[in-house]
Design a protein around this motif. Structure first.
Motif, PDB file in Angstrom:
ATOM      1  N   GLN A  52       0.855  -1.184   0.000  1.00  0.00           N
ATOM      2  CA  GLN A  52       0.000   0.000   0.000  1.00  0.00           C
ATOM      3  C   GLN A  52       0.894   1.239   0.000  1.00  0.00           C
ATOM      4  OE1 GLN A  52      -3.209  -0.124  -0.352  1.00  0.00           O
ATOM      5  NE2 GLN A  52      -3.462  -2.335  -0.066  1.00  0.00           N
ATOM      6  N   PRO A  53       1.172   1.786  -1.164  1.00  0.00           N
ATOM      7  CA  PRO A  53       2.110   2.915  -1.224  1.00  0.00           C
ATOM      8  C   PRO A  53       1.531   4.167  -0.585  1.00  0.00           C
ATOM      9  CG  PRO A  53       1.070   2.592  -3.359  1.00  0.00           C
ATOM     10  CD  PRO A  53       0.632   1.440  -2.481  1.00  0.00           C
ATOM     11  N   SER A  54       2.416   4.925   0.018  1.00  0.00           N
ATOM     12  CA  SER A  54       2.039   6.218   0.564  1.00  0.00           C
ATOM     13  C   SER A  54       2.560   7.308  -0.372  1.00  0.00           C
ATOM     14  CB  SER A  54       2.625   6.383   1.970  1.00  0.00           C
ATOM     15  OG  SER A  54       4.036   6.523   1.906  1.00  0.00           O
ATOM     16  N   GLU A  55       2.513   8.526   0.091  1.00  0.00           N
ATOM     17  CA  GLU A  55       3.009   9.627  -0.724  1.00  0.00           C
ATOM     18  C   GLU A  55       4.526   9.729  -0.678  1.00  0.00           C
ATOM     19  OE1 GLU A  55       1.059  13.129   0.652  1.00  0.00           O
ATOM     20  OE2 GLU A  55      -0.931  12.515  -0.060  1.00  0.00           O
ATOM     21  N   ASN A  56       5.161   8.941   0.170  1.00  0.00           N
ATOM     22  CA  ASN A  56       6.610   9.006   0.328  1.00  0.00           C
ATOM     23  C   ASN A  56       7.192   7.598   0.246  1.00  0.00           C
ATOM     24  OD1 ASN A  56       9.289   9.387   1.134  1.00  0.00           O
ATOM     25  ND2 ASN A  56       8.748  11.023   2.560  1.00  0.00           N
ATOM     26  N   PRO A  57       7.627   7.150  -0.951  1.00  0.00           N
ATOM     27  CA  PRO A  57       8.181   5.798  -1.094  1.00  0.00           C
ATOM     28  C   PRO A  57       9.403   5.566  -0.216  1.00  0.00           C
ATOM     29  CG  PRO A  57       7.696   6.757  -3.246  1.00  0.00           C
ATOM     30  CD  PRO A  57       7.550   7.862  -2.242  1.00  0.00           C
ATOM     31  N   ARG A  58      10.162   6.611   0.055  1.00  0.00           N
ATOM     32  CA  ARG A  58      11.352   6.463   0.885  1.00  0.00           C
ATOM     33  C   ARG A  58      10.966   6.071   2.311  1.00  0.00           C
ATOM     34  NH1 ARG A  58      15.235   9.606   3.760  1.00  0.00           N
ATOM     35  NH2 ARG A  58      17.368   8.895   3.340  1.00  0.00           N
ATOM     36  N   ASP A  60       8.214   4.471   3.042  1.00  0.00           N
ATOM     37  CA  ASP A  60       7.715   3.102   2.925  1.00  0.00           C
ATOM     38  C   ASP A  60       8.866   2.104   3.022  1.00  0.00           C
ATOM     39  OD1 ASP A  60       5.232   4.196   2.578  1.00  0.00           O
ATOM     40  OD2 ASP A  60       5.184   3.894   0.400  1.00  0.00           O
ATOM     41  N   LEU A  61       9.974   2.425   2.340  1.00  0.00           N
ATOM     42  CA  LEU A  61      11.136   1.539   2.360  1.00  0.00           C
ATOM     43  C   LEU A  61      11.724   1.446   3.758  1.00  0.00           C
ATOM     44  CD1 LEU A  61      13.179  -0.201   0.829  1.00  0.00           C
ATOM     45  CD2 LEU A  61      14.500   1.883   0.394  1.00  0.00           C
ATOM     46  N   TYR A  62      11.789   2.578   4.453  1.00  0.00           N
ATOM     47  CA  TYR A  62      12.318   2.576   5.820  1.00  0.00           C
ATOM     48  C   TYR A  62      11.456   1.693   6.723  1.00  0.00           C
ATOM     49  CZ  TYR A  62      13.019   4.084  10.618  1.00  0.00           C
ATOM     50  OH  TYR A  62      13.220   4.094  11.968  1.00  0.00           O
ATOM     51  N   ARG A  63      10.149   1.840   6.643  1.00  0.00           N
ATOM     52  CA  ARG A  63       9.245   1.067   7.500  1.00  0.00           C
ATOM     53  C   ARG A  63       9.352  -0.426   7.193  1.00  0.00           C
ATOM     54  NH1 ARG A  63       3.527   3.078   6.526  1.00  0.00           N
ATOM     55  NH2 ARG A  63       3.085   1.485   8.097  1.00  0.00           N
ATOM     56  N   HIS A  64       9.458  -0.767   5.896  1.00  0.00           N
ATOM     57  CA  HIS A  64       9.585  -2.171   5.529  1.00  0.00           C
ATOM     58  C   HIS A  64      10.897  -2.744   6.057  1.00  0.00           C
ATOM     59  CE1 HIS A  64       9.391  -5.879   3.242  1.00  0.00           C
ATOM     60  NE2 HIS A  64      10.580  -5.614   2.722  1.00  0.00           N
ATOM     61  N   GLY A  65      11.991  -1.989   5.897  1.00  0.00           N
ATOM     62  CA  GLY A  65      13.274  -2.464   6.388  1.00  0.00           C
ATOM     63  C   GLY A  65      13.283  -2.632   7.891  1.00  0.00           C
TER      64      GLY A  65
END
Length: 216
Positions: A52-58, A60-65
């Protein structure tokens, strides 16, 4: 962290090392369960959560990591604790699973340091502080979401191991295990210099580069 090899039509020809390691965990744990309980383990297939992408992919990547680091850290701590209560072939199987989890945790942690060189450690500290101090105000929504992810991950872990049935001795042992692991992780992290990470992963982060600093 290879995803395997594919043909021109996108069909999978061979699993990557990461997938091979992950796929051997389930049958190994199933055999352990059957040996200890006398019952065959009936695996449950969990549906894959869509991205579920947000307005800030960066972000999203931090949260996933962060989620992956915590998940691998939890699994590694549990396997290490179980190894201390096992012998022989069972201990050897747990040792192999532990090696895989540490390998995966180290890769995600190292990638995080490389992808977020400006404030990765600071962000982790803020997320952990908000988790330990739930009444503290969240200055940024991204840190609040990361904290919520941490809480959900640990609650899921506690449900899986049936935490409420553990003795206080076993709880103390695993807390001690997690503490020692964290100390070792942080010591190892200090050896990952920016130059070394760039040697492994490159210097061009592309869209992962941090946004420019603006002065107010």
């Amino acid at each position: 962290m290879s995803g395997g090899s594919f043909d021109r039509q996108g069909n999978l020809l061979e699993l990557g090392l990461w997938e091979k390691e992950e796929r051997r965990h389930t049958p190994a744990l199933g055999k352990i369960y059957q040996q200890l309980s006398g019952h065959k383990w009936e695996g449950r297939v969990k549906p894959v959560k869509p991205y579920q992408p947000s307005e800030n992919p960066r972000e999203d990547l931090y949260r996933h990591g962060l989620h992956r680091v915590i998940t691998e850290y939890g699994a590694a701590g549990l396997y290490l604790w179980l190894m201390a209560h096992a012998t022989g072939a069972l201990q050897q199987v747990l040792h192999e699973l532990l090696q895989d989890e540490i390998n995966h945790m180290a890769k995600f942690w190292g990638f995080g340091l490389w992808a977020f060189p400006d404030h990765y450690g600071h962000r982790l500290q803020r997320s952990l502080r908000q988790w330990l101090e739930p009444n503290s105000p969240a200055k940024e929504a991204s840190h609040l979401r990361s904290t919520q992810d941490l809480v959900r991950t640990f609650r899921h872990f506690m449900d899986l191991v049936d935490w409420s049935s553990w003795s206080w001795l076993n709880r103390g042992e695993i807390f001690y295990t997690f503490g020692l692991m964290l100390v070792q992780l942080l010591r190892w992290s200090q050896t990952l210099s920016p130059a070394y990470l760039e040697e492994l992963l490159g210097s061009d982060r592309g869209p992962l580069s941090p946004p420019p600093i603006t002065h107010r």
